[in-house]
Design an enzyme around this catalytic site. Structure first.
Site, mmCIF file in Angstrom:
data_model
loop_
_atom_site.group_PDB
_atom_site.id
_atom_site.type_symbol
_atom_site.label_atom_id
_atom_site.label_comp_id
_atom_site.label_asym_id
_atom_site.label_seq_id
_atom_site.Cartn_x
_atom_site.Cartn_y
_atom_site.Cartn_z
ATOM 1 N N SER A 260 0.839 -1.190 0.000
ATOM 2 C CA SER A 260 0.000 0.000 0.000
ATOM 3 C C SER A 260 0.871 1.236 0.000
ATOM 4 C CB SER A 260 -0.919 0.012 1.219
ATOM 5 O OG SER A 260 -0.154 0.357 2.349
ATOM 6 N N LYS A 261 0.267 2.297 -0.440
ATOM 7 C CA LYS A 261 0.952 3.584 -0.575
ATOM 8 C C LYS A 261 1.664 3.951 0.737
ATOM 9 C CE LYS A 261 1.736 7.014 -3.268
ATOM 10 N NZ LYS A 261 2.494 6.738 -4.455
ATOM 11 N N ARG A 262 1.021 3.615 1.842
ATOM 12 C CA ARG A 262 1.589 3.970 3.141
ATOM 13 C C ARG A 262 2.970 3.338 3.352
ATOM 14 N NH1 ARG A 262 -1.778 1.934 7.397
ATOM 15 N NH2 ARG A 262 -3.043 1.253 5.658
ATOM 16 N N HIS A 263 3.166 2.178 2.720
ATOM 17 C CA HIS A 263 4.431 1.478 2.930
ATOM 18 C C HIS A 263 5.428 1.701 1.795
ATOM 19 C CE1 HIS A 263 1.542 -0.846 5.448
ATOM 20 N NE2 HIS A 263 2.481 -0.538 6.308
#
Ligand code: GLU
Length: 494
Positions: A260-263
């Protein structure tokens, strides 16, 4: 056997994601391996989630990756064009087609009009949640007569059309990765097929299109597995042949969580911008959830096509390991010609203001030498900037105390004196001098080996490690070397 036809069917709700690229790639590999056709269909039925430019980005990303399709949506002169005999390939242009099949379901009793308001549906759901039940439509409109429904529609009431699933009916299907799957209709919702805005839902459109476009294999992410029984049931009530299903394991990060974008980076553009080569990214992505029989890890597109099969797609999620991607990508950087890698490096060097385009044009040979100096050590192209930056600033900073200590060691002054003397007699440091200069200094000073090379490297670069030293001398050239010596002497050695 039927002609193989597969499709990649993204929704233009964002830029192409690494997981999406892998789905497209597996479809493509399978099609090419079987002399089949690969179709790009755009699923834009959720009009609330459309993202401007997403369609063009999808097409560009596939093209960049070398994933070619035979039918579908293309871009020419900035405009979307469609090619193929099963079009349109954009679902929002097929509304009449879906409407016709929805009407058929209503006539045959497999679909029904539903007038429930959002407030009512929310209330039902909340109550089910409180009771610990799985939220599901309660069938309130299932028994409305067609006549009554039509009157309400004529009176202007808003409606949707739902699938009328039979009670307690087992839906069977076989997935090439997951095996035989049975799901009971009591565990499935009466899915909305046609929304109040006149658009079909994904579930309706996907079945109608896969059927009309003669898709033989539906290859998609496993997040669609729970939806598949609804699709299978629709095939059954329409009396259509079902495609073969292949649900691909989710692409996970090293912590086994969904990418995911967060990672970190997830869009194909992120990787492209960082200077991953399409050959490297595609080669590595193919291995995320699949492996060839011989476990070979470096594979060209042609080799992937030749070796690809669904039998070797793993059930467990595919782990996206950035270190491994770097290794595979670095392999391609090392393998490709200096010419090509230099072309790819220049935009990054320009962007970082190390050189400008004019300079790159007029000093091509120098730039090629510069890139050659670090080519072997690159994992992706944008790394070139940090690796060559030290060549562009003569005000040398010591990278750490160890470097400064070394610089201040006893031999440095005489080494630098000897170097200046050698340079005084020459016009420029050519390749010949760059390769003999250290020997000459050794002769003049009696200092050799590590005691000679380390202080010289530290004096001219500020670092204990780095690219081959003779290459650095050649690239710096006489004046830069002299400037560096002068700077280092005045700053650290007086
Ligand atoms: N439109 C769906 C998506 O964006 C496609 C699912 C399918 O391939 O059936 O993932």
């Amino acid at each position: 056997m039927k002609d193989i036809r597969v499709r990649f069917a993204p929704s233009p709700t964002g830029y192409l994601h690494i997981g999406g690229l892998r789905t497209a790639l597996y479809n493509y590999l399978y099609a090419r391996n079987n002399n089949g056709k690969f179709i790009l269909r755009i699923e834009d039925t959720d009009q609330t989630r459309l993202v401007e430019d997403a369609l063009e980005n999808l097409v560009e990303s596939l093209q960049w990756a070398g994933i070619e399709y035979d039918e579908g949506v293309y871009f020419e002169d900035g405009k979307a064009v469609q090619k193929g005999e099963y079009g349109p390939y954009i679902q929002s242009e097929r509304l009449d087609i879906y409407k016709k099949y929805v009407d058929q379901l209503i006539e045959s009793g497999h679909g029904y009009y539903c007038f429930c308001s959002k407030e009512r549906l929310d209330a039902v759901r909340d109550e089910q949640k409180i009771k610990g039940l799985v939220p599901k439509y309660d069938g309130f409109c299932r028994s409305l007569s067609l006549e009554e429904a039509k009157t309400r529609i004529a009176n202007g009431e808003e409606y949707v059309v739902r699938l009328k699933l039979p009670k307690d009916y087992d839906v069977h299907f076989k997935d090439l990765v997951r095996g035989d799957i049975v799901i009971n209709t009591d565990d499935i919702d009466d899915q909305v097929l046609l929304k109040s805005d006149g658009f079909p839902t994904y579930h309706m459109a996907v079945v109608v299109d896969d059927h009309l476009m003669k898709i033989t294999h539906v290859v998609r992410g496993e997040e669609w597995l729970p939806s598949t029984p609804k699709h299978i049931y629709l095939y059954e009530v329409f009396g259509w042949d079902k495609p073969v299903y292949v649900h691909l394991p989710t692409v996970l990060n090293k912590d086994r969580k969904k990418l995911s974008k967060r990672h970190g980076d997830v869009s194909v553009d992120d990787f492209k911008d960082r200077g991953y080569l399409p050959e490297g990214l595609v080669n590595y992505l193919a291995l995320v959830g699949w492996s060839p029989e011989d476990n070979e890890e470096i594979l060209s597109m042609d080799e992937l096509i030749e070796k690809f099969s669904f039998e070797r797609v793993s059930k467990a999620g595919g782990i996206f390991d950035k270190d491994k991607l770097d290794w595979v990508n670095g392999h391609y950087i090392r393998e490709f010609s200096l010419q090509k890698i230099t072309d790819l490096a220049i935009p990054y060097l320009v962007e970082a203001n190390l050189i400008d385009e004019e300079f790159a044009k007029n000093n091509r040979d120098w730039v090629e030498h510069l890139v050659d100096m670090v080519k072997e050590s690159l994992s992706y192209m944008s790394e070139v900037v940090e690796k060559v930056e030290f060549m562009f600033d003569n005000q040398i900073e010591m990278e750490n105390e160890e470097a400064e200590e070394l610089l201040k060691g006893e031999g440095t002054k005489s080494i630098l004196e000897a170097m200046k003397e050698i340079l005084a007699d020459v016009e420029e440091v050519d390749e010949e001098l760059s390769s003999t200069m250290m020997k000459q200094i050794q002769k003049a000073t009696g200092i050799k080996g590590k005691n000679l090379f380390m202080p010289t490297r530290v004096a001219l670069t500020g670092s204990l490690h780095g690219p081959e030293f003779t290459k650095i001398l050649y690239l710096l050239g006489k004046q830069n070397i002299l400037d560096r010596i002068q700077y280092v002497e005045s700053k650290y050695l007086d």
